[in-house]
Design an enzyme around this catalytic site. Structure first.
Site, PDB file in Angstrom:
ATOM      1  N   LYS A 217       0.984  -1.022  -0.312  1.00 49.24           N
ATOM      2  CA  LYS A 217       0.005  -0.025   0.012  1.00 49.24           C
ATOM      3  C   LYS A 217       0.957   1.142   0.063  1.00 49.24           C
ATOM      4  O   LYS A 217       0.661   2.315  -0.879  1.00 49.24           O
ATOM      5  CB  LYS A 217      -0.931   0.015   1.192  1.00 49.24           C
ATOM      6  CG  LYS A 217      -1.631   1.247   1.545  1.00 49.24           C
ATOM      7  CD  LYS A 217      -2.770   1.531   0.352  1.00 49.24           C
ATOM      8  CE  LYS A 217      -3.249   2.978   0.252  1.00 49.24           C
ATOM      9  NZ  LYS A 217      -4.387   3.252  -0.625  1.00 49.24           N
ATOM     10  N   CYS A 271      -3.143  11.240   1.185  1.00 48.84           N
ATOM     11  CA  CYS A 271      -2.619   9.542   1.002  1.00 48.84           C
ATOM     12  C   CYS A 271      -1.117  10.188   0.470  1.00 48.84           C
ATOM     13  O   CYS A 271      -0.104   9.575   0.907  1.00 48.84           O
ATOM     14  CB  CYS A 271      -3.478   9.019   0.157  1.00 48.84           C
ATOM     15  SG  CYS A 271      -5.126   8.984   0.607  1.00 48.84           S
TER      16      CYS A 271
HETATM   17  N1  SAJ Z   1      -1.667  15.070  -9.179  1.00 55.18           N
HETATM   18  C1  SAJ Z   1      -0.743  15.707  -9.948  1.00 55.18           C
HETATM   19  N2  SAJ Z   1      -0.231  15.164 -11.168  1.00 55.18           N
HETATM   20  C2  SAJ Z   1      -0.818  13.913 -11.503  1.00 55.18           C
HETATM   21  C3  SAJ Z   1      -1.611  13.182 -10.734  1.00 55.18           C
HETATM   22  C4  SAJ Z   1      -1.965  13.511  -9.675  1.00 55.18           C
HETATM   23  O1  SAJ Z   1      -0.380  16.872  -9.616  1.00 55.18           O
HETATM   24  O2  SAJ Z   1      -0.414  13.284 -12.762  1.00 55.18           O
HETATM   25  C5  SAJ Z   1      -1.713  15.351  -7.806  1.00 55.18           C
HETATM   26  C6  SAJ Z   1      -3.356  15.696  -7.569  1.00 55.18           C
HETATM   27  O3  SAJ Z   1      -3.652  16.891  -8.219  1.00 55.18           O
HETATM   28  C7  SAJ Z   1      -3.387  15.592  -6.370  1.00 55.18           C
HETATM   29  C8  SAJ Z   1      -2.410  14.344  -5.694  1.00 55.18           C
HETATM   30  O4  SAJ Z   1      -1.506  14.442  -6.859  1.00 55.18           O
HETATM   31  O5  SAJ Z   1      -3.044  16.798  -5.559  1.00 55.18           O
HETATM   32  C9  SAJ Z   1      -2.878  13.142  -5.402  1.00 55.18           C
HETATM   33  O6  SAJ Z   1      -4.089  12.878  -6.125  1.00 55.18           O
HETATM   34  P1  SAJ Z   1      -4.285  11.613  -6.914  1.00 55.18           P
HETATM   35  O7  SAJ Z   1      -5.411  11.529  -7.933  1.00 55.18           O
HETATM   36  O8  SAJ Z   1      -2.983  11.044  -7.546  1.00 55.18           O
HETATM   37  O9  SAJ Z   1      -4.552  10.300  -5.785  1.00 55.18           O
HETATM   38  P2  SAJ Z   1      -5.501  10.580  -4.395  1.00 55.18           P
HETATM   39  O10 SAJ Z   1      -4.811  10.918  -3.392  1.00 55.18           O
HETATM   40  O11 SAJ Z   1      -6.740  11.067  -4.678  1.00 55.18           O
HETATM   41  O12 SAJ Z   1      -5.575   8.806  -4.335  1.00 55.18           O
HETATM   42  C10 SAJ Z   1      -4.270   8.027  -4.150  1.00 55.18           C
HETATM   43  C11 SAJ Z   1      -4.452   6.821  -5.163  1.00 55.18           C
HETATM   44  N3  SAJ Z   1      -3.412   6.096  -5.158  1.00 55.18           N
HETATM   45  C12 SAJ Z   1      -2.744   5.855  -6.290  1.00 55.18           C
HETATM   46  O13 SAJ Z   1      -3.047   6.388  -7.339  1.00 55.18           O
HETATM   47  C13 SAJ Z   1      -1.283   5.054  -6.505  1.00 55.18           C
HETATM   48  C14 SAJ Z   1      -5.608   6.005  -4.710  1.00 55.18           C
HETATM   49  O14 SAJ Z   1      -5.603   4.772  -5.759  1.00 55.18           O
HETATM   50  C15 SAJ Z   1      -5.433   5.586  -3.109  1.00 55.18           C
HETATM   51  O15 SAJ Z   1      -6.530   4.605  -2.833  1.00 55.18           O
HETATM   52  C16 SAJ Z   1      -5.449   6.759  -2.525  1.00 55.18           C
HETATM   53  O16 SAJ Z   1      -4.362   7.396  -2.866  1.00 55.18           O
HETATM   54  C17 SAJ Z   1      -5.223   6.223  -0.985  1.00 55.18           C
HETATM   55  O17 SAJ Z   1      -6.300   6.467  -0.256  1.00 55.18           O
HETATM   56  O18 SAJ Z   1      -4.233   5.984  -0.331  1.00 55.18           O
END
Ligand code: SAJ
Length: 436
Positions: A217, A271
């Protein structure tokens, strides 16, 4: 299986993961008792309503509550399966070490009601070793029960670690369809947890040991953080070189084995910006890359603040629209949001010139109080503001046509308007260069 008695389930913690999980388990026909420490959350759920925004969750909760399946209370109810989904924040030591108070408190409450044959599952994102720590705490509270891994014969209860992997905005769909890792304290525990998840998960459930599942995780979120850091670092290098990072990334991504993620104003949420530290704090000497990625993503926020401030200063007297406060697109979650930090810093620096547009917020967060910054809607912002700073890629902002923004000064931290003329970029790079 015909005639089989379905297990009763107790879900501890009814937040972004616990509540959808409880609802989905209830939908599959099992009787679910939910427990939360917040009276308002308990009352809301018992009315068939929800306290969080999540696609389709309101209808599902309403439906299952109407059938009397999940009941919520302030106490853990006896059950056959206990699912713990409580927060694991940082400790207040400033060292990014995990605080397991909520997990251990939940386990203490479970200890009061467990009986031989029960299964206890931890779902909270946790440092490696937490499930065993939880087992040790249960053993201390209930010396009458033989615990897995601590007894020679067949243990009285089973304990497993099964993290969720759902994406906010897609929780119900992903809870059902994503594959899951199921880590047992022993293989027997893993098999028992597997049988439980198979009742409501359509994705493939893969069994392992508890520590491997805990690490998996953390690794998933650290992987994403490192990859976003690469994109954010490229965006800062491109700014310094006067290049369009979006163009560079889209060209590079045409390579069949390159898939660079999207730069933004930093990484938010509770996360991806948190979990990598659980690896770093457990193994600091072996995690320079993961630690550095965290630093790059946090550093991107300050880069955006500097660049946005330079743009504001280059346009004296202009009204500035900050578009978005959420930590990512199309959600109402403002926790650990880089957009919120950038907008609040600009509000403190430039006061009433800052107009904030956030369709998912009824009002501005408390740190805007006294700054003079105002909340407005997208139409008024487009009419009144000469400078637009895009901080969140909400669909509402993406749909603004070029005709309504072509004549504006734009700093687009999310790359939502690839057709925007780029005259401003060179001017800002020059301002930053002069400012050193
Ligand atoms: N972000 C970027 N660029 C990207 C992707 C995301 O700047 O290309 C930023 C987003 O804007 C945000 C942050 O990263 O600020 C996180 O967003 P996210 O969509 O990547 O992830 P979370 O935090 O909503 O959810 C993550 C997910 N983990 C992964 O994709 C590996 C989700 O599957 C998990 O269940 C969740 O964390 C968790 O609960 O751990």
């Amino acid at each position: 299986m015909r005639g089989e008695t379905l297990p009763q389930v107790s879900v501890i913690g009814l937040g972004y993961i616990g509540l959808p999980t409880a609802a989905i388990i209830a939908r599959s026909g099992m009787r679910v008792h939910g427990m939360d420490v917040t009276p308002n959350v308990v009352d809301t759920i018992n009315r068939g309503e929800i306290h969080i925004e999540e696609v389709d969750l309101d209808g599902l909760v309403q439906g299952v509550v109407a059938r009397g399946l999940p009941t919520a209370s302030l106490k853990v109810s006896p059950a056959d399966v206990f699912v713990i989904a409580v927060p694991t924040p940082f400790a207040k030591d400033g060292q990014h070490t995990p605080d397991l108070t909520y997990v251990l408190e939940a386990a203490r409450n479970v200890a009061a009601v467990i009986k031989p044959g029960d299964l206890v599952i931890l779902e909270s994102t946790s440092p490696v070793g937490t499930t065993e720590q939880m087992r040790d705490m249960l053993a201390g509270q209930r010396p009458d029960l033989a615990m897995p891994g601590l007894c020679d014969g067949t243990p009285d209860i089973s304990i497993a670690y099964c993290p969720e992997r759902v994406l906010p905005g897609h929780i119900l769909e992903e809870l059902t369809n994503n594959d899951r890792s199921i880590g047992g304290i022993t293989p027997r525990c893993a098999r028992k947890a597997l049988a439980f998840y198979k009742r409501f998960v359509r994705g493939t459930c893969v069994t392992t040991d508890a520590k491997s599942a805990e690490m998996t995780k953390l690794v998933e979120n650290a992987y994403r953080d490192v990859n976003i850091a690469f994109a954010n670092e490229l965006s800062m290098i491109s700014d310094a070189m006067g290049l369009d990072v979006w163009e560079v990334i889209s060209l590079a991504n045409r390579h069949p084995r390159v898939n660079i993620l999207t730069p933004g104003p930093g990484v938010g949420g509770h996360c991806i910006a948190v979990d990598p530290w659980f690896i770093v704090s457990a193994s600091p000497e072996h995690s320079p890359l993961i630690r550095t990625a965290r630093g790059v993503n946090d550093g991107k926020i300050h880069h955006v603040i500097a660049r946005a401030s330079a743009l504001v200063e280059a346009n004296p007297g202009a009204k500035i629209a900050c578009l978005g406060l959420a930590f990512k697109a199309n959600i109402d979650d403002f926790r650990e949001s880089p957009a919120r930090l950038v907008a609040a810093t600009l509000a403190r620096r430039f006061g009433a010139r800052i107009h904030v547009v956030e369709p998912y917020a009824a009002e501005l967060p408390r740190e805007f109080t006294g700054t003079g910054a105002v909340q407005t809607d997208i139409d008024s912002a487009l009419e009144e503001c000469d400078v637009l700073i895009v901080l969140v890629d909400h669909d509402l902002f993406k749909s603004v046509p070029l005709a309504e923004r072509a004549h504006k000064q734009v700093y687009d931290t999310r790359g939502i308007w690839p057709d925007q003329p780029r005259a401003e970029a060179a001017a800002v790079v020059e301002e930053l260069r002069k400012a050193g």
